[in-house]
Motif scaffolding. Structure first.
Motif, PDB file in Angstrom:
ATOM      1  N   HIS A 124      40.059   0.512  -1.755  1.00 14.97           N
ATOM      2  CA  HIS A 124      40.495   1.572  -2.804  1.00 14.97           C
ATOM      3  C   HIS A 124      40.260   2.707  -2.184  1.00 14.97           C
ATOM      4  O   HIS A 124      41.241   3.964  -1.990  1.00 14.97           O
ATOM      5  CB  HIS A 124      39.790   1.581  -3.816  1.00 14.97           C
ATOM      6  CG  HIS A 124      39.990  -0.137  -4.767  1.00 14.97           C
ATOM      7  ND1 HIS A 124      39.955  -0.150  -5.883  1.00 14.97           N
ATOM      8  CD2 HIS A 124      40.849  -0.915  -4.797  1.00 14.97           C
ATOM      9  CE1 HIS A 124      40.177  -0.807  -6.324  1.00 14.97           C
ATOM     10  NE2 HIS A 124      41.222  -1.892  -5.265  1.00 14.97           N
ATOM     11  N   SER A 125      39.423   2.743  -1.575  1.00 11.06           N
ATOM     12  CA  SER A 125      39.171   4.068  -0.847  1.00 11.06           C
ATOM     13  C   SER A 125      40.369   4.911   0.294  1.00 11.06           C
ATOM     14  O   SER A 125      40.435   6.564   0.329  1.00 11.06           O
ATOM     15  CB  SER A 125      37.556   4.988  -0.459  1.00 11.06           C
ATOM     16  OG  SER A 125      37.490   4.145   1.003  1.00 11.06           O
ATOM     17  N   LYS A 126      40.835   3.954   1.102  1.00 13.13           N
ATOM     18  CA  LYS A 126      41.669   3.917   1.823  1.00 13.13           C
ATOM     19  C   LYS A 126      42.899   4.365   1.210  1.00 13.13           C
ATOM     20  O   LYS A 126      44.412   3.884   1.897  1.00 13.13           O
ATOM     21  CB  LYS A 126      41.627   3.043   2.648  1.00 13.13           C
ATOM     22  CG  LYS A 126      40.087   3.178   3.478  1.00 13.13           C
ATOM     23  CD  LYS A 126      40.029   4.649   4.639  1.00 13.13           C
ATOM     24  CE  LYS A 126      39.051   4.503   5.340  1.00 13.13           C
ATOM     25  NZ  LYS A 126      39.006   5.256   6.152  1.00 13.13           N
ATOM     26  N   GLY A 127      43.900   3.816  -0.009  1.00 16.48           N
ATOM     27  CA  GLY A 127      45.006   4.022  -0.157  1.00 16.48           C
ATOM     28  C   GLY A 127      45.298   2.445  -0.545  1.00 16.48           C
ATOM     29  O   GLY A 127      46.456   2.314  -1.053  1.00 16.48           O
ATOM     30  N   ILE A 128      44.791   1.206  -0.710  1.00 15.31           N
ATOM     31  CA  ILE A 128      44.837   0.016  -0.435  1.00 15.31           C
ATOM     32  C   ILE A 128      44.345  -0.630  -2.180  1.00 15.31           C
ATOM     33  O   ILE A 128      43.325  -0.865  -2.426  1.00 15.31           O
ATOM     34  CB  ILE A 128      44.416  -0.530   0.442  1.00 15.31           C
ATOM     35  CG1 ILE A 128      44.481  -0.362   1.918  1.00 15.31           C
ATOM     36  CG2 ILE A 128      44.669  -2.274   0.650  1.00 15.31           C
ATOM     37  CD1 ILE A 128      43.468  -0.829   2.975  1.00 15.31           C
ATOM     38  N   ILE A 129      45.532  -1.663  -2.254  1.00 14.93           N
ATOM     39  CA  ILE A 129      45.713  -2.139  -3.999  1.00 14.93           C
ATOM     40  C   ILE A 129      45.398  -3.713  -2.771  1.00 14.93           C
ATOM     41  O   ILE A 129      47.321  -4.057  -2.600  1.00 14.93           O
ATOM     42  CB  ILE A 129      46.280  -1.872  -4.536  1.00 14.93           C
ATOM     43  CG1 ILE A 129      46.419  -0.149  -4.996  1.00 14.93           C
ATOM     44  CG2 ILE A 129      46.574  -3.026  -5.750  1.00 14.93           C
ATOM     45  CD1 ILE A 129      47.342   0.031  -5.972  1.00 14.93           C
ATOM     46  N   HIS A 130      44.449  -5.039  -3.378  1.00 16.18           N
ATOM     47  CA  HIS A 130      44.277  -5.865  -3.273  1.00 16.18           C
ATOM     48  C   HIS A 130      45.724  -6.229  -3.839  1.00 16.18           C
ATOM     49  O   HIS A 130      46.403  -7.488  -3.183  1.00 16.18           O
ATOM     50  CB  HIS A 130      43.618  -7.131  -2.860  1.00 16.18           C
ATOM     51  CG  HIS A 130      43.204  -8.045  -2.233  1.00 16.18           C
ATOM     52  ND1 HIS A 130      44.183  -9.032  -2.841  1.00 16.18           N
ATOM     53  CD2 HIS A 130      42.766  -8.187  -0.852  1.00 16.18           C
ATOM     54  CE1 HIS A 130      43.376 -10.123  -1.839  1.00 16.18           C
ATOM     55  NE2 HIS A 130      43.146  -9.212  -0.770  1.00 16.18           N
ATOM     56  N   ARG A 131      45.607  -6.668  -4.773  1.00 13.69           N
ATOM     57  CA  ARG A 131      46.881  -7.521  -5.931  1.00 13.69           C
ATOM     58  C   ARG A 131      46.565  -8.637  -6.193  1.00 13.69           C
ATOM     59  O   ARG A 131      47.000  -9.175  -6.543  1.00 13.69           O
ATOM     60  CB  ARG A 131      48.289  -7.493  -5.733  1.00 13.69           C
ATOM     61  CG  ARG A 131      48.109  -5.455  -5.653  1.00 13.69           C
ATOM     62  CD  ARG A 131      49.898  -5.346  -5.716  1.00 13.69           C
ATOM     63  NE  ARG A 131      50.981  -5.612  -4.444  1.00 13.69           N
ATOM     64  CZ  ARG A 131      51.844  -5.811  -4.655  1.00 13.69           C
ATOM     65  NH1 ARG A 131      52.928  -5.350  -5.674  1.00 13.69           N
ATOM     66  NH2 ARG A 131      53.109  -5.955  -3.649  1.00 13.69           N
ATOM     67  N   ASP A 132      45.635  -9.572  -5.355  1.00 11.45           N
ATOM     68  CA  ASP A 132      45.257 -11.138  -5.358  1.00 11.45           C
ATOM     69  C   ASP A 132      43.511 -11.134  -5.411  1.00 11.45           C
ATOM     70  O   ASP A 132      43.725 -12.364  -4.600  1.00 11.45           O
ATOM     71  CB  ASP A 132      46.100 -11.308  -4.649  1.00 11.45           C
ATOM     72  CG  ASP A 132      46.022 -13.142  -4.828  1.00 11.45           C
ATOM     73  OD1 ASP A 132      46.036 -13.530  -5.825  1.00 11.45           O
ATOM     74  OD2 ASP A 132      46.668 -14.072  -3.730  1.00 11.45           O
ATOM     75  N   ILE A 133      43.230 -10.495  -5.952  1.00 15.44           N
ATOM     76  CA  ILE A 133      41.665 -11.100  -5.754  1.00 15.44           C
ATOM     77  C   ILE A 133      41.466 -12.642  -6.712  1.00 15.44           C
ATOM     78  O   ILE A 133      41.474 -12.420  -7.828  1.00 15.44           O
ATOM     79  CB  ILE A 133      41.021 -10.132  -6.363  1.00 15.44           C
ATOM     80  CG1 ILE A 133      41.396  -8.637  -5.470  1.00 15.44           C
ATOM     81  CG2 ILE A 133      39.097  -9.841  -6.264  1.00 15.44           C
ATOM     82  CD1 ILE A 133      39.954  -7.943  -4.098  1.00 15.44           C
ATOM     83  N   LYS A 163      50.659   5.764  -2.195  1.00 16.62           N
ATOM     84  CA  LYS A 163      51.009   6.996  -1.194  1.00 16.62           C
ATOM     85  C   LYS A 163      49.846   8.413  -1.897  1.00 16.62           C
ATOM     86  O   LYS A 163      49.476   9.207  -1.212  1.00 16.62           O
ATOM     87  CB  LYS A 163      52.487   7.041  -0.812  1.00 16.62           C
ATOM     88  CG  LYS A 163      53.308   6.884  -0.675  1.00 16.62           C
ATOM     89  CD  LYS A 163      54.861   7.278  -0.641  1.00 16.62           C
ATOM     90  CE  LYS A 163      55.415   6.070   0.100  1.00 16.62           C
ATOM     91  NZ  LYS A 163      56.599   6.265   0.251  1.00 16.62           N
ATOM     92  N   ARG A 164      49.460   8.183  -2.660  1.00 19.67           N
ATOM     93  CA  ARG A 164      48.509   9.220  -3.150  1.00 19.67           C
ATOM     94  C   ARG A 164      47.865   8.202  -4.491  1.00 19.67           C
ATOM     95  O   ARG A 164      47.820   8.101  -4.799  1.00 19.67           O
ATOM     96  CB  ARG A 164      49.422   9.478  -4.435  1.00 19.67           C
ATOM     97  CG  ARG A 164      50.858  11.232  -3.616  1.00 19.67           C
ATOM     98  CD  ARG A 164      49.281  11.810  -2.911  1.00 19.67           C
ATOM     99  NE  ARG A 164      48.634  12.680  -4.233  1.00 19.67           N
ATOM    100  CZ  ARG A 164      48.727  13.778  -4.891  1.00 19.67           C
ATOM    101  NH1 ARG A 164      50.701  14.523  -5.058  1.00 19.67           N
ATOM    102  NH2 ARG A 164      48.032  14.388  -5.253  1.00 19.67           N
ATOM    103  N   ILE A 165      45.975   8.164  -3.808  1.00 19.05           N
ATOM    104  CA  ILE A 165      44.831   7.403  -4.148  1.00 19.05           C
ATOM    105  C   ILE A 165      45.589   7.860  -5.992  1.00 19.05           C
ATOM    106  O   ILE A 165      45.020   7.136  -6.554  1.00 19.05           O
ATOM    107  CB  ILE A 165      44.466   7.776  -3.314  1.00 19.05           C
ATOM    108  CG1 ILE A 165      43.728   7.163  -1.602  1.00 19.05           C
ATOM    109  CG2 ILE A 165      42.558   7.290  -4.527  1.00 19.05           C
ATOM    110  CD1 ILE A 165      42.976   7.756  -1.770  1.00 19.05           C
ATOM    111  N   ASP A 166      44.923   9.132  -6.196  1.00 21.06           N
ATOM    112  CA  ASP A 166      44.751   9.722  -7.450  1.00 21.06           C
ATOM    113  C   ASP A 166      46.432   9.396  -8.199  1.00 21.06           C
ATOM    114  O   ASP A 166      46.221   9.526  -9.837  1.00 21.06           O
ATOM    115  CB  ASP A 166      43.658  11.074  -7.608  1.00 21.06           C
ATOM    116  CG  ASP A 166      45.591  11.724  -6.717  1.00 21.06           C
ATOM    117  OD1 ASP A 166      46.370  11.198  -6.747  1.00 21.06           O
ATOM    118  OD2 ASP A 166      45.330  12.805  -7.487  1.00 21.06           O
ATOM    119  N   TYR A 167      47.374   8.407  -8.312  1.00 19.87           N
ATOM    120  CA  TYR A 167      48.719   8.924  -9.221  1.00 19.87           C
ATOM    121  C   TYR A 167      48.319   7.036  -9.475  1.00 19.87           C
ATOM    122  O   TYR A 167      48.840   6.251  -8.375  1.00 19.87           O
ATOM    123  CB  TYR A 167      50.147   8.963  -8.337  1.00 19.87           C
ATOM    124  CG  TYR A 167      49.923  10.583  -8.232  1.00 19.87           C
ATOM    125  CD1 TYR A 167      51.370  11.149  -8.858  1.00 19.87           C
ATOM    126  CD2 TYR A 167      48.583  11.245  -7.966  1.00 19.87           C
ATOM    127  CE1 TYR A 167      51.327  12.626  -9.088  1.00 19.87           C
ATOM    128  CE2 TYR A 167      49.194  12.450  -8.293  1.00 19.87           C
ATOM    129  CZ  TYR A 167      50.391  13.127  -8.473  1.00 19.87           C
ATOM    130  OH  TYR A 167      50.492  14.737  -8.892  1.00 19.87           O
TER     131      TYR A 167
END
Length: 564
Positions: A124-133, A163-167
């Protein structure tokens, strides 16, 4: 079947199929330079660039920073199919532990949760959302000899990169239904929804609930979601007695994604940081930490912060209590002892033959290395075959330096040209040259790269043009002239290069001529003259073949070439 053949053509030994889905198949494979890895083979049209972009983001992250995700090694597109190589996890996935339906001690639940939350925090700190945990996408790996287990988040096929971690980001509904968060599940008909990394927190919360209770928090997901939306109440099952554990799970399973705890805050939760948590450490965890600290003091630089922190140490013995006496080394044991030794030694011997002194290389020859490794050429592993032949070539090329030209009026070059290779008699006596021809050159299953290596090797041995054992001479030259007429340019290049080397030796001329060698080479040169697009390598070796036939041939051969 097609996927297995593709992997074998790329030099991999295919051990078994691990899984398959709508986007392709997953195999356990082996190649010496990468060891055991997982190969995901899919139709290129199904290849998601996002999955490879994630590999680019995470590829330089060393394991000591975060070992809790599966690393991709490389991707290769082969015509209609794409291969993705990933780390191999030798204990399968977390679903195996859940399916065992055995209650897990709190200290072990804690370490599984802490490892996975740290892995999720990092991606998550790298802006990656897995979406299939989900449990099937969480791998278990025990580094051989460590006695520890590492959980790894894997399968980034549904990933979204922010592209923006906080959005918030607009994303399609992806994932597996039972693990899908309310904002996704209740908007299935909407196509896209605004969401963020909290979708992974919900999915991991459901996974943790399963680990503890062996069930989902619902029987019918749609009914549960509607009721949960109204009441906001998640019923606590009797099996969850630890109040800190239940509090953490409820914070991960908040209906409103904005209220869900983040992975970084979850790692600071009392379930991990309280006095009770620090006290609840198993004897095996303590023992493994002491061993890691001792190894670290003795200079082992592979020991990480996670190996010396009992809150992150997951003993292999605990997994074995749950799913049986699994052996992390079982895959390696499927290789024969000879294969294991070969894989470890070939690269070392190759380096010595390439970078070592002439004396060291000569010692390798005297030790019988070539005779020993010739047997390994029968291995179908393309990398091994190539490395062994390159080693042979290095040793044989340096063998010339063993000759000490005597002082006389003739030049050193003239003396060298009049002498056979110093290793030639031994190589012929031990049948090694014949074996190389039989195992590599005449074998139709061997790839072009390895055939080229063999041709170059034989050319180094015979400065006057290599000699072929009489019982193989006709068969090999017939194969080469046939291959030179192939529609495959790589085949043509290999065959013409081989024929040009053979043509240095006039003993091969008659069979080359009988098999239309002159006509074939002349034909390529004529096409080049006529302005056709002929590969320069094909032209080069066609010219060299004709030049050698003229230079070393008899008057009749020269007349044939003139007439062409």
């Amino acid at each position: 079947m097609e996927e297995s053949r593709l992997l074998e053509s790329e030099g991999f030994q295919v051990f078994r199929t691990i899984g398959h889905g709508q986007f392709g198949q997953v195999f356990l494979v082996h190649r010496p330079e990468v060891g055991f890895v997982v190969a995901k083979v899919m139709d290129t049209s199904n290849f998601d660039q996002n999955e490879w972009d994630v590999a680019g983001i995470l590829k330089d992250v060393p394991p000591e920073i975060c070992p809790f995700f599966v690393r991709s090694i490389l991707a290769k597109q082969c015509d209609q199919m794409t291969i993705i190589l990933m780390e191999f996890a030798n204990l399968g996935n977390l679903q195996r532990i859940i399916d065992a339906n055995i209650d897990i001690p709190i200290p072990i639940i804690r370490v599984i949760m802490q490892q996975l939350l740290y892995g999720l925090f990092y991606i998550h700190s790298k802006g990656i959302i897995h979406r299939d945990i989900k449990p099937a996408n969480i791998m278990l790996h025990s580094p051989p000899g460590s006695g520890r287990v590492i959980t790894k988040i894997g399968d980034f096929g549904e990933v979204k990169i922010k592209k923006r971690i906080d959005y918030l980001t607009l994303m399609t509904q992806r994932g597996t239904l039972p693990y899908m968060p309310p904002e996704m599940f209740l908007a299935l008909d909407a196509g896209k929804v605004q969401a963020d990394s909290n979708v992974d927190i919900w999915s991991l919360g459901i996974t943790f609930y399963q680990i503890v209770t062996h069930t989902f928090p619902f029987q019918t997901q749609s009914t549960f979601m509607e009721q949960y939306k109204k009441t906001g109440i998640l019923n606590r099952p009797p099996s969850i007695k630890d109040k800190n554990l239940w509090d953490l799970i409820t914070q991960m399973l908040k209906f409103d994604p904005k209220e869900r705890i983040s992975a970084s805050d979850a790692l600071k939760h009392p379930f991990f940081t309280s006095y009770q948590a620090k006290k609840e450490v198993t004897e095996e965890q303590f023992k493994l930490v002491q061993l890691a600290l001792e190894a670290q003091r003795n200079g082992n630089k592979e020991i990480t912060q996670f190996d010396t922190n009992d809150q992150f140490v997951f003993p292999l013995t605990e997994v074995q209590k749950i799913i049986g006496n699994v052996d992390p080394n079982s895959e390696m044991e499927q290789l024969t002892p000879f294969e294991q030794i070969t894989q470890m030694l070939v690269d070392l011997i190759k380096k010595i033959s390439k970078k070592g002194s002439t004396e060291q290389t000569h010692q390798l020859f005297e030790m019988g290395i070539i005779q020993t490794l010739t047997q390994a050429l029968k291995n179908k592993d393309k990398y091994l075959q190539s490395s062994i032949q390159e080693t042979f070539t290095n040793i044989i090329q340096k063998g010339w330096k063993q000759i000490k030209p005597s002082s006389s009026s003739s030049s050193n070059l003239q003396q060298l040209l009049s002498l056979p290779h110093p290793y030639l008699q031994i190589l012929e006596r031990d049948g090694i040259i014949k074996q190389i021809i039989e195992i590599i050159l005449i074998n139709k299953e061997i790839d072009i790269k390895n055939k080229n290596e063999a041709i170059k090797l034989l050319n180094v041995i015979y400065i006057e043009g290599f000699k072929i054992p009489s019982d193989l001479q006709k068969q090999l030259i017939e194969q080469l002239t046939f291959a030179s007429k192939s529609d495959d340019e790589d085949q043509q290049k290999y065959a013409l290069e081989a024929l040009s080397y053979l043509s240095f030796n006039k003993e091969n001329h008659d069979i080359i001529i009988e098999n239309d060698g002159i006509e074939i080479a002349s034909g390529f040169i004529k096409e080049e003259i006529d302005g056709k697009d002929i590969d320069s390598v094909i032209v080069k070796y066609s010219l060299l073949l004709l030049l050698n036939l003229v230079t070393f041939g008899n008057p009749q051969t020269i007349q044939l070439i003139h007439s062409e």
